[in-house]
Write a protein that holds these residues in place. Structure first.
Motif, PDB file in Angstrom:
ATOM      1  N   GLN A 243       6.799  -9.239   4.618  1.00  0.00           N
ATOM      2  CA  GLN A 243       5.659  -8.336   4.924  1.00  0.00           C
ATOM      3  C   GLN A 243       4.762  -9.262   5.745  1.00  0.00           C
ATOM      4  OE1 GLN A 243       4.450  -7.451   0.851  1.00  0.00           O
ATOM      5  NE2 GLN A 243       5.621  -5.459   0.854  1.00  0.00           N
ATOM      6  N   PRO A 244       4.183  -8.582   6.700  1.00  0.00           N
ATOM      7  CA  PRO A 244       3.125  -9.371   7.642  1.00  0.00           C
ATOM      8  C   PRO A 244       2.040 -10.159   6.840  1.00  0.00           C
ATOM      9  CG  PRO A 244       3.535  -7.065   8.488  1.00  0.00           C
ATOM     10  CD  PRO A 244       4.132  -7.503   7.215  1.00  0.00           C
ATOM     11  N   GLU A 245       1.597 -11.325   7.120  1.00  0.00           N
ATOM     12  CA  GLU A 245       0.617 -12.020   6.054  1.00  0.00           C
ATOM     13  C   GLU A 245      -0.121 -12.874   7.210  1.00  0.00           C
ATOM     14  OE1 GLU A 245       0.762 -15.185   2.733  1.00  0.00           O
ATOM     15  OE2 GLU A 245       2.620 -14.580   3.679  1.00  0.00           O
ATOM     16  N   TYR A 246      -1.332 -12.910   7.096  1.00  0.00           N
ATOM     17  CA  TYR A 246      -2.106 -14.060   7.841  1.00  0.00           C
ATOM     18  C   TYR A 246      -1.942 -15.491   7.015  1.00  0.00           C
ATOM     19  CZ  TYR A 246      -4.939 -10.232   9.729  1.00  0.00           C
ATOM     20  OH  TYR A 246      -5.169  -9.203  10.458  1.00  0.00           O
TER      21      TYR A 246
ATOM     22  N   MET B 113      13.605  -3.052  16.912  1.00  0.00           N
ATOM     23  CA  MET B 113      12.543  -2.585  16.184  1.00  0.00           C
ATOM     24  C   MET B 113      12.299  -3.400  14.941  1.00  0.00           C
ATOM     25  SD  MET B 113      10.543   0.875  16.052  1.00  0.00           S
ATOM     26  CE  MET B 113      11.884   1.628  17.087  1.00  0.00           C
ATOM     27  N   TYR B 114      11.114  -3.943  14.783  1.00  0.00           N
ATOM     28  CA  TYR B 114      10.746  -4.815  13.892  1.00  0.00           C
ATOM     29  C   TYR B 114      10.191  -4.159  12.458  1.00  0.00           C
ATOM     30  CZ  TYR B 114      11.475  -8.268  17.437  1.00  0.00           C
ATOM     31  OH  TYR B 114      12.184  -8.893  18.536  1.00  0.00           O
ATOM     32  N   TYR B 115      10.360  -4.343  11.480  1.00  0.00           N
ATOM     33  CA  TYR B 115       9.944  -3.777  10.345  1.00  0.00           C
ATOM     34  C   TYR B 115       9.888  -4.724   9.271  1.00  0.00           C
ATOM     35  CZ  TYR B 115      14.787  -3.668   9.436  1.00  0.00           C
ATOM     36  OH  TYR B 115      15.995  -3.905   8.930  1.00  0.00           O
ATOM     37  N   TYR B 116       9.247  -4.110   8.062  1.00  0.00           N
ATOM     38  CA  TYR B 116       9.265  -4.861   6.863  1.00  0.00           C
ATOM     39  C   TYR B 116       9.204  -3.805   5.699  1.00  0.00           C
ATOM     40  CZ  TYR B 116       3.932  -3.534   7.093  1.00  0.00           C
ATOM     41  OH  TYR B 116       3.080  -2.748   7.033  1.00  0.00           O
ATOM     42  N   TYR B 117       9.580  -4.091   4.556  1.00  0.00           N
ATOM     43  CA  TYR B 117       9.799  -3.254   3.453  1.00  0.00           C
ATOM     44  C   TYR B 117       8.482  -3.204   2.311  1.00  0.00           C
ATOM     45  CZ  TYR B 117      14.695  -2.827   4.707  1.00  0.00           C
ATOM     46  OH  TYR B 117      15.962  -3.143   5.196  1.00  0.00           O
ATOM     47  N   GLU B 118       8.423  -2.115   1.961  1.00  0.00           N
ATOM     48  CA  GLU B 118       7.377  -1.900   0.872  1.00  0.00           C
ATOM     49  C   GLU B 118       7.892  -1.089  -0.377  1.00  0.00           C
ATOM     50  OE1 GLU B 118       3.640  -0.661   2.280  1.00  0.00           O
ATOM     51  OE2 GLU B 118       2.990  -2.625   2.809  1.00  0.00           O
ATOM     52  N   GLY B 119       7.241  -0.926  -1.386  1.00  0.00           N
ATOM     53  CA  GLY B 119       7.481  -0.211  -2.345  1.00  0.00           C
ATOM     54  C   GLY B 119       7.009  -0.666  -3.783  1.00  0.00           C
ATOM     55  N   GLU B 120       6.816  -0.081  -4.721  1.00  0.00           N
ATOM     56  CA  GLU B 120       6.315  -0.253  -5.797  1.00  0.00           C
ATOM     57  C   GLU B 120       7.154  -1.144  -6.665  1.00  0.00           C
ATOM     58  OE1 GLU B 120       5.358   2.066 -10.254  1.00  0.00           O
ATOM     59  OE2 GLU B 120       5.493   2.926  -8.647  1.00  0.00           O
TER      60      GLU B 120
ATOM     61  N   LYS C 208       5.118  -1.495  14.903  1.00  0.00           N
ATOM     62  CA  LYS C 208       4.452  -0.893  15.978  1.00  0.00           C
ATOM     63  C   LYS C 208       3.574   0.017  15.289  1.00  0.00           C
ATOM     64  CE  LYS C 208       7.615   2.747  16.954  1.00  0.00           C
ATOM     65  NZ  LYS C 208       8.113   3.552  17.979  1.00  0.00           N
ATOM     66  N   ASN C 209       3.620   0.765  14.041  1.00  0.00           N
ATOM     67  CA  ASN C 209       3.172   1.561  13.439  1.00  0.00           C
ATOM     68  C   ASN C 209       1.911   1.231  12.521  1.00  0.00           C
ATOM     69  OD1 ASN C 209       4.475   3.622  14.733  1.00  0.00           O
ATOM     70  ND2 ASN C 209       5.701   3.781  13.014  1.00  0.00           N
ATOM     71  N   THR C 210       2.037  -0.195  12.152  1.00  0.00           N
ATOM     72  CA  THR C 210       1.145  -0.659  10.982  1.00  0.00           C
ATOM     73  C   THR C 210       0.483  -1.904  11.429  1.00  0.00           C
ATOM     74  OG1 THR C 210       2.850  -1.832  10.020  1.00  0.00           O
ATOM     75  CG2 THR C 210       2.706   0.200   9.437  1.00  0.00           C
ATOM     76  N   LEU C 211       0.944  -2.743  12.313  1.00  0.00           N
ATOM     77  CA  LEU C 211       0.097  -4.040  12.660  1.00  0.00           C
ATOM     78  C   LEU C 211      -1.114  -3.808  13.704  1.00  0.00           C
ATOM     79  CD1 LEU C 211       3.070  -6.662  12.999  1.00  0.00           C
ATOM     80  CD2 LEU C 211       1.918  -5.904  10.908  1.00  0.00           C
ATOM     81  N   SER C 212      -2.300  -4.344  13.209  1.00  0.00           N
ATOM     82  CA  SER C 212      -3.287  -4.243  14.196  1.00  0.00           C
ATOM     83  C   SER C 212      -3.327  -5.196  15.285  1.00  0.00           C
ATOM     84  CB  SER C 212      -4.456  -4.220  13.200  1.00  0.00           C
ATOM     85  OG  SER C 212      -4.676  -5.714  12.699  1.00  0.00           O
ATOM     86  N   VAL C 213      -3.956  -4.810  16.304  1.00  0.00           N
ATOM     87  CA  VAL C 213      -4.631  -5.737  17.329  1.00  0.00           C
ATOM     88  C   VAL C 213      -5.246  -7.004  16.861  1.00  0.00           C
ATOM     89  CG1 VAL C 213      -5.868  -6.039  19.420  1.00  0.00           C
ATOM     90  CG2 VAL C 213      -4.562  -3.767  18.970  1.00  0.00           C
ATOM     91  N   ASP C 214      -5.985  -7.042  15.757  1.00  0.00           N
ATOM     92  CA  ASP C 214      -6.435  -7.696  15.255  1.00  0.00           C
ATOM     93  C   ASP C 214      -5.828  -9.127  14.459  1.00  0.00           C
ATOM     94  OD1 ASP C 214      -9.025  -7.324  16.072  1.00  0.00           O
ATOM     95  OD2 ASP C 214      -9.686  -6.323  14.020  1.00  0.00           O
TER      96      ASP C 214
END
Length: 180
Positions: A98-101, A1-8, A52-58
């Protein structure tokens, strides 16, 4: 399962990247200052965001399209197997960053360095293409602080420049992020 972290706290610590590019302080001094401002970094304060819950098809289409563009348009692409393409060029990241373009930015920045190389007799050699980029990167001072790396965003990392004592072997960045 692929993921990244977020937080303040992670967002606050991203100031590290901006500070390093502009500061005359050492990385340790900057990190100490940030700790004083925001407290010690605590990974348990972060939360996982699953791809799988956050990345868009775009987002995924962008990365797939750019990966194929680079693989197919470069003369050395014909000497990179589909398996190697899938393993080293296609992935949109290498870990839990974190995912990035980032692909277009790196393409625009480094592809022109290969214009002369593409005219050479060995332009179909991916190792030689990498050497051209490595030679350029070694002539630059890139700021890559593996010890303090929190969000490892490739486009930001490759644009940071600092003092020689801040530099870490830029070949690591090339190996991880640059496409053959």
């Amino acid at each position: 399962m692929y993921y990244y972290y977020e937080g303040e706290q992670l967002e606050k610590y991203k100031i590290l990247y901006e500070s390093l590019a502009l500061s005359k302080q050492t990385p340790v001094e900057i990190t100490d200052s940030i700790k004083k401002m925001y407290g010690a970094f605590n990974p348990s304060d972060l939360y996982k965001k699953y791809d799988k819950n956050t990345l868009s098809v775009d987002f995924l289409s962008y990365h797939i399209d750019w990966a194929f563009k680079v693989w197919q348009e470069q003369p050395w692409g014909k000497n990179i197997s589909f398996d190697d393409f899938c393993e080293y060029i296609l992935p949109y990241r290498i870990g839990d960053e974190q995912p990035e373009y980032w692909r277009e930015c790196l393409y625009d920045q480094y592809n022109p360095l290969l214009d002369e190389f593409r005219k050479s007799t060995h332009s179909d050699d991916p190792v030689e293409a990498a050497r051209v980029i490595i030679k350029y990167l070694c002539g630059q001072i890139f700021l890559l602080l593996l010890k303090y790396l929190l969000c490892h965003e490739p486009a930001q990392l490759l644009q940071l420049r600092g003092k020689p004592e801040h530099a870490v072997n830029s070949q690591i960045v090339l190996y991880i992020y640059a496409e053959p």
